[in-house]
Design a protein around this motif. Structure first.
Motif, mmCIF file in Angstrom:
data_model
loop_
_atom_site.group_PDB
_atom_site.id
_atom_site.type_symbol
_atom_site.label_atom_id
_atom_site.label_comp_id
_atom_site.label_asym_id
_atom_site.label_seq_id
_atom_site.Cartn_x
_atom_site.Cartn_y
_atom_site.Cartn_z
ATOM 1 N N LYS A 55 0.510 5.457 -0.689
ATOM 2 C CA LYS A 55 -0.299 6.625 -0.978
ATOM 3 C C LYS A 55 0.625 7.810 -1.233
ATOM 4 N N SER A 106 0.848 -1.194 0.000
ATOM 5 C CA SER A 106 0.000 0.000 0.000
ATOM 6 C C SER A 106 0.880 1.238 0.000
ATOM 7 N N ASN A 113 -2.300 11.289 -13.735
ATOM 8 C CA ASN A 113 -3.731 11.012 -13.557
ATOM 9 C C ASN A 113 -4.120 9.745 -14.309
ATOM 10 N N GLY A 163 -4.145 1.428 -9.096
ATOM 11 C CA GLY A 163 -4.733 1.122 -7.798
ATOM 12 C C GLY A 163 -4.800 -0.359 -7.494
ATOM 13 N N ASP A 180 -4.768 1.326 -14.317
ATOM 14 C CA ASP A 180 -5.296 0.832 -13.049
ATOM 15 C C ASP A 180 -4.206 0.567 -12.014
ATOM 16 N N GLU A 228 -1.952 4.767 -4.914
ATOM 17 C CA GLU A 228 -2.955 5.785 -5.233
ATOM 18 C C GLU A 228 -2.452 7.173 -4.855
ATOM 19 N N GLY A 245 -4.124 6.020 -12.908
ATOM 20 C CA GLY A 245 -5.215 5.448 -12.131
ATOM 21 C C GLY A 245 -6.458 5.154 -12.930
#
Length: 253
Positions: free
Chosen positions: A128, A126, A145, A155, A153, A160, A148
């Protein structure tokens, strides 16, 4: 209209990438350059003079991808000396590895020994990130941009972009860092909890690009922090960023 859609499909394939780590970017994408050995001094000088961002060095003939805008003018003017491959894997955690010298056909990689252990320990599943446009011109931001969207994808790997630096594990800087954005960039960095990572995306962020040396910039912040990842390009392809950030966060030294 149908013919146009068929041409897009032929060039880019289906608009979903099952595995970004294995995907290839078709021509005419310009990726990692390859430089012919043995170019004369006159040719080297002409190439150096041609580059508007001083990315081309001499003796040996080389291209600094941290400065390069990937305009391709050098390859168009001297195709016998330089060609751009479609290898989009350009990111590294070592600044020197972004310099491609004549005769070097190896891919650009990260040095696993220089990846901080807390990065893989804490951010492997994970991650961020808070993106900072430090006087960027929006192309780099648009490509980030796209990382995501449904095509790439990002994520799916737990990576993210978030709105608040207090909810982030690191910052991603685009743009050359103007005087107006210098303090804001540092404030944002300080708001991210430790441990945190710093990623520079694009030629402007890495070297100042075409704005290098301008009095309108203040890049002193970069002297205060360790840079964990350099992602060259103008702008970088989404796959360049995704491959780079995954290599950083999931590497096992």
């Amino acid at each position: 209209m149908i013919i146009e859609e068929i041409n897009i499909l032929r060039q880019h394939g289906w608009q979903y990438i099952p595995d970004p780590l294995k995907a290839e970017v078709p021509a005419p994408f310009r990726g990692r350059p390859e430089i012919q050995v043995g170019m004369s001094q006159d040719t080297q000088q002409a190439l150096a003079d041609l580059c508007p961002v001083e990315a081309i060095g001499m003796n040996p003939l080389s291209i600094d991808l941290g400065k390069c805008y990937f305009c391709g003018e050098c390859a168009l003017a001297y195709p016998q000396a330089i060609r751009f491959t479609n290898d989009h894997r350009l990111a590294s955690n070592v600044r020197q590895r972004l310099i491609v010298a004549e005769g070097d056909t190896r891919g650009i990689e990260l040095d696993p020994d220089k990846i901080r252990k807390e990065i893989t320990a804490m951010f492997g599943r994970s991650l961020k990130l808070r993106q900072i446009s430090a006087a960027g011109e929006n192309s780099h931001e648009a490509e980030l941009n796209a990382c995501g969207n449904v095509n790439f994808d990002m994520g799916r790997y737990g990576i993210e972009f978030v709105a608040s630096p207090r909810h982030a594990d690191g910052i991603v800087i685009t743009g050359p860092i103007s005087q107006n954005m210098a303090e804001a960039t540092e404030i944002c960095y300080e708001a991210v909890p430790d441990p945190k990572i710093v990623v520079l995306v694009g030629s402007d962020a890495i070297s100042g690009g075409i704005f290098a040396g301008s009095g309108a910039l203040n890049r002193s912040f970069l002297n205060k922090v360790s840079i964990d990842l350099y992602v060259p390009g103008n702008p970088p392809h989404p796959l360049t960023f995704i491959n780079g950030i995954l290599a950083l966060s999931r590497s096992r030294s």
